[in-house]
Design a protein around this motif. Structure first.
Motif, PDB file in Angstrom:
ATOM      1  N   VAL A  17       0.701  -1.181  -0.096  1.00 58.21           N
ATOM      2  CA  VAL A  17      -0.025  -0.122   0.022  1.00 58.21           C
ATOM      3  C   VAL A  17       0.892   1.196   0.121  1.00 58.21           C
ATOM      4  N   SER A  18       1.802   1.395   0.760  1.00 57.47           N
ATOM      5  CA  SER A  18       2.716   2.609   0.712  1.00 57.47           C
ATOM      6  C   SER A  18       3.573   2.792  -0.364  1.00 57.47           C
ATOM      7  N   ASN A  19       3.921   1.603  -1.011  1.00 57.25           N
ATOM      8  CA  ASN A  19       4.582   2.046  -2.275  1.00 57.25           C
ATOM      9  C   ASN A  19       3.792   1.724  -3.482  1.00 57.25           C
ATOM     10  N   TYR A  20       2.452   1.844  -3.457  1.00 55.99           N
ATOM     11  CA  TYR A  20       1.624   1.845  -4.521  1.00 55.99           C
ATOM     12  C   TYR A  20       1.650   2.862  -5.420  1.00 55.99           C
ATOM     13  N   ARG A  21       1.503   2.788  -6.779  1.00 58.18           N
ATOM     14  CA  ARG A  21       1.500   3.726  -7.776  1.00 58.18           C
ATOM     15  C   ARG A  21       0.688   3.442  -8.988  1.00 58.18           C
ATOM     16  N   ALA A  22       0.156   4.272  -9.549  1.00 59.74           N
ATOM     17  CA  ALA A  22      -0.766   3.957 -10.414  1.00 59.74           C
ATOM     18  C   ALA A  22       0.257   3.475 -11.790  1.00 59.74           C
ATOM     19  N   GLU A  23      -0.275   2.688 -12.408  1.00 59.95           N
ATOM     20  CA  GLU A  23       0.382   1.825 -13.285  1.00 59.95           C
ATOM     21  C   GLU A  23       0.424   2.613 -14.864  1.00 59.95           C
ATOM     22  N   PRO A  24       1.650   2.760 -15.646  1.00 60.40           N
ATOM     23  CA  PRO A  24       1.460   3.230 -17.072  1.00 60.40           C
ATOM     24  C   PRO A  24       0.488   2.417 -17.935  1.00 60.40           C
ATOM     25  N   SER A  25      -0.331   2.759 -18.622  1.00 58.18           N
ATOM     26  CA  SER A  25      -1.117   2.010 -19.377  1.00 58.18           C
ATOM     27  C   SER A  25      -0.889   1.795 -20.958  1.00 58.18           C
ATOM     28  N   ILE A  26       0.003   2.804 -21.640  1.00 55.02           N
ATOM     29  CA  ILE A  26       0.262   2.442 -23.063  1.00 55.02           C
ATOM     30  C   ILE A  26       1.051   0.953 -23.100  1.00 55.02           C
ATOM     31  N   PRO A  27       2.101   0.579 -22.374  1.00 55.76           N
ATOM     32  CA  PRO A  27       2.588  -0.496 -22.468  1.00 55.76           C
ATOM     33  C   PRO A  27       1.719  -1.799 -22.469  1.00 55.76           C
ATOM     34  N   PHE A  28       0.498  -1.727 -21.965  1.00 58.95           N
ATOM     35  CA  PHE A  28      -0.265  -3.091 -21.812  1.00 58.95           C
ATOM     36  C   PHE A  28      -0.895  -3.286 -23.194  1.00 58.95           C
ATOM     37  N   GLY A  29      -0.851  -2.305 -24.082  1.00 56.91           N
ATOM     38  CA  GLY A  29      -1.355  -2.433 -25.565  1.00 56.91           C
ATOM     39  C   GLY A  29      -0.208  -2.816 -26.555  1.00 56.91           C
ATOM     40  N   ASN A  30       1.021  -2.744 -26.163  1.00 52.93           N
ATOM     41  CA  ASN A  30       2.220  -3.187 -27.183  1.00 52.93           C
ATOM     42  C   ASN A  30       2.159  -4.550 -27.352  1.00 52.93           C
ATOM     43  N   LYS A  31       2.256  -4.968 -28.550  1.00 52.80           N
ATOM     44  CA  LYS A  31       2.402  -6.227 -29.050  1.00 52.80           C
ATOM     45  C   LYS A  31       3.863  -6.737 -29.080  1.00 52.80           C
ATOM     46  N   VAL A  32       4.138  -7.925 -28.852  1.00 53.00           N
ATOM     47  CA  VAL A  32       5.560  -8.343 -28.991  1.00 53.00           C
ATOM     48  C   VAL A  32       5.529  -9.105 -30.438  1.00 53.00           C
ATOM     49  N   THR A  33       6.867  -9.183 -30.848  1.00 52.72           N
ATOM     50  CA  THR A  33       7.177  -9.912 -32.369  1.00 52.72           C
ATOM     51  C   THR A  33       8.145 -10.592 -32.021  1.00 52.72           C
ATOM     52  N   LEU A  34       7.914 -11.992 -31.906  1.00 57.40           N
ATOM     53  CA  LEU A  34       8.951 -12.879 -31.575  1.00 57.40           C
ATOM     54  C   LEU A  34       9.353 -13.917 -32.401  1.00 57.40           C
ATOM     55  N   THR A  35      10.458 -14.459 -32.573  1.00 60.22           N
ATOM     56  CA  THR A  35      11.119 -15.637 -33.665  1.00 60.22           C
ATOM     57  C   THR A  35      11.724 -16.558 -32.918  1.00 60.22           C
ATOM     58  N   LYS A  36      11.690 -17.789 -33.713  1.00 59.57           N
ATOM     59  CA  LYS A  36      12.126 -18.930 -33.068  1.00 59.57           C
ATOM     60  C   LYS A  36      13.646 -18.916 -32.909  1.00 59.57           C
ATOM     61  N   GLU A  37      14.532 -18.008 -33.732  1.00 62.51           N
ATOM     62  CA  GLU A  37      15.683 -18.074 -33.573  1.00 62.51           C
ATOM     63  C   GLU A  37      16.335 -17.180 -32.488  1.00 62.51           C
ATOM     64  N   ASN A  38      15.668 -16.229 -32.090  1.00 63.93           N
ATOM     65  CA  ASN A  38      16.016 -15.337 -30.850  1.00 63.93           C
ATOM     66  C   ASN A  38      15.261 -15.774 -29.662  1.00 63.93           C
ATOM     67  N   PHE A  39      13.943 -15.421 -29.320  1.00 63.33           N
ATOM     68  CA  PHE A  39      13.500 -15.337 -28.362  1.00 63.33           C
ATOM     69  C   PHE A  39      13.210 -17.247 -28.026  1.00 63.33           C
ATOM     70  N   GLY A  40      12.751 -17.950 -29.026  1.00 59.40           N
ATOM     71  CA  GLY A  40      12.677 -19.279 -29.095  1.00 59.40           C
ATOM     72  C   GLY A  40      13.961 -20.311 -28.704  1.00 59.40           C
ATOM     73  N   ALA A  41      14.985 -19.547 -28.812  1.00 64.91           N
ATOM     74  CA  ALA A  41      16.331 -20.138 -28.398  1.00 64.91           C
ATOM     75  C   ALA A  41      16.737 -20.158 -27.135  1.00 64.91           C
ATOM     76  N   VAL A  42      16.081 -19.407 -26.198  1.00 63.77           N
ATOM     77  CA  VAL A  42      16.454 -19.345 -24.986  1.00 63.77           C
ATOM     78  C   VAL A  42      15.821 -20.279 -24.011  1.00 63.77           C
ATOM     79  N   ASP A  43      16.384 -20.777 -23.051  1.00 63.74           N
ATOM     80  CA  ASP A  43      15.863 -21.576 -22.321  1.00 63.74           C
ATOM     81  C   ASP A  43      14.892 -21.031 -21.267  1.00 63.74           C
ATOM     82  N   LYS A  44      13.789 -21.644 -20.856  1.00 61.73           N
ATOM     83  CA  LYS A  44      12.712 -21.127 -20.016  1.00 61.73           C
ATOM     84  C   LYS A  44      12.259 -21.873 -18.910  1.00 61.73           C
ATOM     85  N   VAL A  45      11.858 -21.282 -17.909  1.00 57.82           N
ATOM     86  CA  VAL A  45      11.323 -22.091 -16.528  1.00 57.82           C
ATOM     87  C   VAL A  45      10.070 -21.155 -16.241  1.00 57.82           C
ATOM     88  N   TYR A  46       9.364 -21.781 -15.516  1.00 58.68           N
ATOM     89  CA  TYR A  46       8.048 -21.038 -15.188  1.00 58.68           C
ATOM     90  C   TYR A  46       7.584 -21.525 -13.858  1.00 58.68           C
TER      91      TYR A  46
END
Length: 275
Positions: free
Chosen positions: A189-218
């Motif tokens: 609560v004490s550190n709360y700040r409203a969130e910028p909204s523009i980045p929420f609408g930005n799309k990502v463009t991903l490729t197998k050669e770049n993003f697809g090549a990185v190991d991932k964990v969830y």
């Protein structure tokens, strides 16, 4: 007599050293890693404090990124975008020798995905913690609308200029840190700040050669009502991620159970060294 005293003192020192090594928070990492931690929406670097401290105690390097428009950072909201966030993370990573384990929470999952597409060779592993994990062409806004289990939507209030989103004050801690202590809730609560909204609408463009090549964990957050566990499963399956861990927490595991988070990150780091 002097020899006996000397031997006793040496033994005492050795036993003390062994006892110290037995304490979990003082065992150094066998193969130190560099972790770069990216916070999510409506939050800031403070959320990583306990995790950061634990990782450093174990001998690792940690870089915590403050995204533009968050925390104390004052970039004008109308200039922000997902690419601006990406470039801030890349700039932080550029000061690190070698590869990093890049960790993102919630909206931070969009950011680290975008970073991985740009500089895949700099990343040894991507770690998503209760995070959005887009496919190419998706935005956070579009992804969030696919999650019927999320309770966040009704609590959002768009500003008159459409540049920021607020979470209703009465819903904030229930959404983000329901399972935390009162101190955890007060911190949010004490550190709360409203969130910028523009980045929420930005799309990502991903490729197998770049993003697809990185190991991932969830790392799934099992009590999450911001990004529901069911939707996390859906994103994990679509991304083809095979290594999945869980924490039995709400949306802010680094506050509710920081040691569980740091232990998983350490495990991921040690698994990385075995490859």
């Amino acid at each position: 007599m002097k020899t006996t005293v000397s031997l006793l003192l040496s033994t005492a020192v050795a036993l003390s050293a062994l006892a110290s090594c037995g304490k979990n928070d003082e065992v150094p990492a066998a193969n130190p890693q560099t972790y770069v931690l990216v916070h999510g929406a409506w939050q800031a670097p403070y959320v990583w404090n306990a995790v950061r401290s634990d990782l450093i105690k174990k001998g690792n390097q940690v870089v915590v990124v403050e995204l533009p428009g968050h925390g104390t950072e004052k970039t004008p909201l109308h200039t922000l975008s997902l690419d601006v966030y990406r470039d801030k993370v890349i700039d932080a990573m550029s000061n690190v020798n070698g590869k990093v384990i890049l960790v993102g929470h919630s909206m931070g999952g969009m950011v680290i995905t975008n970073v991985a597409e740009k500089v895949p060779a700099k990343i040894s592993k991507l770690v998503y913690i209760g995070a959005f994990l887009p496919a190419s062409g998706q935005s956070l806004e579009e992804l969030s609308q696919l999650d019927p289990g999320s309770k966040l939507g009704p609590s959002l209030v768009l500003s008159a200029d459409h540049l920021s989103l607020d979470v209703k004050k009465e819903d904030l801690t229930n959404l983000f840190i329901k399972d935390g202590t009162q101190a955890d809730k007060d911190l949010v609560v004490s550190n709360y700040r409203a969130e910028p909204s523009i980045p929420f609408g930005n799309k990502v463009t991903l490729t197998k050669e770049n993003f697809g090549a990185v190991d991932k964990v969830y790392i799934k957050t099992l009590q999450d009502i911001v990004i529901s566990p069911g939707f996390q499963d859906s994103m994990i399956a679509k991304a083809g991620i095979k290594t999945v861990y869980t924490v039995n927490t709400s949306h802010s595991p680094f506050l509710a159970q920081p040691q569980a988070v740091s232990e998983l990150l350490l495990k991921i780091g040690q698994e990385q060294t075995l490859k």
